[in-house]
Motif scaffolding. Structure first.
Motif, PDB file in Angstrom:
ATOM      1  N   LYS A   2      24.021   1.595  66.972  1.00 38.56           N
ATOM      2  CA  LYS A   2      23.169   2.775  67.049  1.00 38.56           C
ATOM      3  C   LYS A   2      22.653   3.180  65.679  1.00 38.56           C
ATOM      4  CE  LYS A   2      25.327   4.822  71.078  1.00 38.56           C
ATOM      5  NZ  LYS A   2      25.924   6.026  71.636  1.00 38.56           N
ATOM      6  N   ILE A   3      21.497   3.846  65.698  1.00 37.23           N
ATOM      7  CA  ILE A   3      20.946   4.461  64.494  1.00 37.23           C
ATOM      8  C   ILE A   3      21.323   5.941  64.578  1.00 37.23           C
ATOM      9  CG2 ILE A   3      18.862   4.955  63.170  1.00 37.23           C
ATOM     10  CD1 ILE A   3      17.538   2.549  64.534  1.00 37.23           C
ATOM     11  N   PRO A   4      22.079   6.465  63.634  1.00 37.61           N
ATOM     12  CA  PRO A   4      22.571   7.840  63.727  1.00 37.61           C
ATOM     13  C   PRO A   4      21.466   8.896  63.865  1.00 37.61           C
ATOM     14  CG  PRO A   4      23.586   6.703  61.874  1.00 37.61           C
ATOM     15  CD  PRO A   4      22.549   5.788  62.438  1.00 37.61           C
ATOM     16  N   GLU A   5      20.292   8.639  63.307  1.00 39.84           N
ATOM     17  CA  GLU A   5      19.204   9.622  63.338  1.00 39.84           C
ATOM     18  C   GLU A   5      18.502   9.698  64.694  1.00 39.84           C
ATOM     19  OE1 GLU A   5      19.918   8.193  59.241  1.00 39.84           O
ATOM     20  OE2 GLU A   5      19.471   7.144  61.074  1.00 39.84           O
ATOM     21  N   VAL A   6      18.770   8.740  65.579  1.00 37.14           N
ATOM     22  CA  VAL A   6      18.098   8.688  66.883  1.00 37.14           C
ATOM     23  C   VAL A   6      18.870   9.511  67.903  1.00 37.14           C
ATOM     24  CG1 VAL A   6      17.410   7.188  68.787  1.00 37.14           C
ATOM     25  CG2 VAL A   6      17.055   6.447  66.434  1.00 37.14           C
ATOM     26  N   ARG A   7      18.166  10.455  68.529  1.00 36.94           N
ATOM     27  CA  ARG A   7      18.785  11.262  69.583  1.00 36.94           C
ATOM     28  C   ARG A   7      18.652  10.551  70.919  1.00 36.94           C
ATOM     29  NH1 ARG A   7      17.003  16.767  72.156  1.00 36.94           N
ATOM     30  NH2 ARG A   7      18.931  17.242  73.240  1.00 36.94           N
ATOM     31  N   TYR A  26      10.038   4.026  71.957  1.00 33.81           N
ATOM     32  CA  TYR A  26       9.782   5.464  71.873  1.00 33.81           C
ATOM     33  C   TYR A  26      11.079   6.110  71.426  1.00 33.81           C
ATOM     34  CZ  TYR A  26       5.420   4.781  74.380  1.00 33.81           C
ATOM     35  OH  TYR A  26       4.159   4.384  74.739  1.00 33.81           O
ATOM     36  N   ILE A  27      11.000   6.916  70.368  1.00 35.99           N
ATOM     37  CA  ILE A  27      12.208   7.471  69.770  1.00 35.99           C
ATOM     38  C   ILE A  27      12.069   8.971  69.568  1.00 35.99           C
ATOM     39  CG2 ILE A  27      13.632   7.513  67.668  1.00 35.99           C
ATOM     40  CD1 ILE A  27      13.173   4.523  67.461  1.00 35.99           C
ATOM     41  N   GLN A  28      13.104   9.675  69.985  1.00 33.08           N
ATOM     42  CA  GLN A  28      13.229  11.102  69.699  1.00 33.08           C
ATOM     43  C   GLN A  28      14.303  11.234  68.632  1.00 33.08           C
ATOM     44  OE1 GLN A  28      14.309  13.546  73.039  1.00 33.08           O
ATOM     45  NE2 GLN A  28      14.511  15.369  71.801  1.00 33.08           N
ATOM     46  N   LYS A  29      13.910  11.737  67.470  1.00 24.56           N
ATOM     47  CA  LYS A  29      14.868  11.903  66.373  1.00 24.56           C
ATOM     48  C   LYS A  29      15.741  13.128  66.616  1.00 24.56           C
ATOM     49  CE  LYS A  29      11.220  11.107  63.248  1.00 24.56           C
ATOM     50  NZ  LYS A  29      10.622  11.413  61.944  1.00 24.56           N
ATOM     51  N   GLY A  30      16.928  13.082  66.044  1.00 25.05           N
ATOM     52  CA  GLY A  30      17.784  14.258  66.053  1.00 25.05           C
ATOM     53  C   GLY A  30      17.148  15.348  65.197  1.00 25.05           C
ATOM     54  N   GLU A  31      17.467  16.586  65.490  1.00 27.32           N
ATOM     55  CA  GLU A  31      16.870  17.702  64.765  1.00 27.32           C
ATOM     56  C   GLU A  31      17.156  17.602  63.270  1.00 27.32           C
ATOM     57  OE1 GLU A  31      17.090  22.530  64.870  1.00 27.32           O
ATOM     58  OE2 GLU A  31      17.408  21.432  66.734  1.00 27.32           O
ATOM     59  N   GLY A  32      16.086  17.692  62.475  1.00 22.63           N
ATOM     60  CA  GLY A  32      16.215  17.638  61.022  1.00 22.63           C
ATOM     61  C   GLY A  32      16.479  16.255  60.452  1.00 22.63           C
ATOM     62  N   ILE A  58       7.077   4.513  68.273  1.00 26.58           N
ATOM     63  CA  ILE A  58       6.365   5.776  68.439  1.00 26.58           C
ATOM     64  C   ILE A  58       7.410   6.890  68.502  1.00 26.58           C
ATOM     65  CG2 ILE A  58       4.870   7.130  69.956  1.00 26.58           C
ATOM     66  CD1 ILE A  58       3.679   4.442  70.914  1.00 26.58           C
ATOM     67  N   PHE A  59       7.255   7.866  67.631  1.00 27.96           N
ATOM     68  CA  PHE A  59       8.169   9.000  67.618  1.00 27.96           C
ATOM     69  C   PHE A  59       7.612  10.099  68.512  1.00 27.96           C
ATOM     70  CE2 PHE A  59       9.056   6.795  63.646  1.00 27.96           C
ATOM     71  CZ  PHE A  59      10.431   6.673  63.727  1.00 27.96           C
ATOM     72  N   VAL A  60       8.469  10.641  69.368  1.00 29.78           N
ATOM     73  CA  VAL A  60       8.066  11.711  70.278  1.00 29.78           C
ATOM     74  C   VAL A  60       8.943  12.934  70.029  1.00 29.78           C
ATOM     75  CG1 VAL A  60       7.190  10.157  72.060  1.00 29.78           C
ATOM     76  CG2 VAL A  60       9.578  10.851  72.127  1.00 29.78           C
ATOM     77  N   LYS A  61       8.364  14.097  70.256  1.00 32.18           N
ATOM     78  CA  LYS A  61       9.118  15.340  70.072  1.00 32.18           C
ATOM     79  C   LYS A  61      10.167  15.489  71.173  1.00 32.18           C
ATOM     80  CE  LYS A  61       8.662  20.253  69.408  1.00 32.18           C
ATOM     81  NZ  LYS A  61       7.791  21.373  69.156  1.00 32.18           N
ATOM     82  N   ASP A  62       9.762  15.224  72.400  1.00 27.54           N
ATOM     83  CA  ASP A  62      10.656  15.320  73.552  1.00 27.54           C
ATOM     84  C   ASP A  62      10.432  14.123  74.463  1.00 27.54           C
ATOM     85  OD1 ASP A  62      11.893  17.952  73.134  1.00 27.54           O
ATOM     86  OD2 ASP A  62       9.858  18.720  73.435  1.00 27.54           O
ATOM     87  N   MET A  63      11.493  13.683  75.113  1.00 25.93           N
ATOM     88  CA  MET A  63      11.396  12.619  76.110  1.00 25.93           C
ATOM     89  C   MET A  63      11.174  13.261  77.480  1.00 25.93           C
ATOM     90  SD  MET A  63      11.905   9.437  75.105  1.00 25.93           S
ATOM     91  CE  MET A  63      12.535   8.575  73.677  1.00 25.93           C
ATOM     92  N   PRO A  64      10.186  12.762  78.234  1.00 27.64           N
ATOM     93  CA  PRO A  64      10.023  13.281  79.591  1.00 27.64           C
ATOM     94  C   PRO A  64      11.195  12.835  80.458  1.00 27.64           C
ATOM     95  CG  PRO A  64       8.541  11.439  79.207  1.00 27.64           C
ATOM     96  CD  PRO A  64       9.229  11.727  77.905  1.00 27.64           C
TER      97      PRO A  64
END
Length: 77
Positions: A2-7, A26-32, A58-64
């Motif tokens: 895993k990549i720790p920054e990926v939520r 498609y990746i949603q990053k952890g906050e901050g 592609i970075f997304v703010k939220d995952m549907p």
């Protein structure tokens, strides 16, 4: 690994005229968290064969998601 920054993440196969199919991550990053497309590609190259590597990140703010919490991949493309 895993990549720790990926939520959350979702991988989607898309048609490619030359190779038949490519992968988009498609990746949603952890906050901050700070993470670039290059960081993801480098990390994946350590663990995946070339044909399984995402061609684009592609970075997304939220995952549907569905009401039960599953990622709606069809809504990402």
């Amino acid at each position: 690994s895993k990549i720790p920054e990926v939520r959350l993440n979702a991988l989607i196969g898309v048609e490619d005229k030359i190779y038949g199919e490519d992968i988009i991550a498609y990746i949603q990053k952890g906050e901050g968290k700070d993470l670039s497309e290059e960081d993801v590609i480098i990390h994946c190259s350590r663990y995946l064969q070339k044909m399984k590597m995402p061609k684009k990140v592609i970075f997304v703010k939220d995952m549907p998601k569905t009401a039960s919490g599953k990622i709606l991949k069809r809504n990402l493309t």
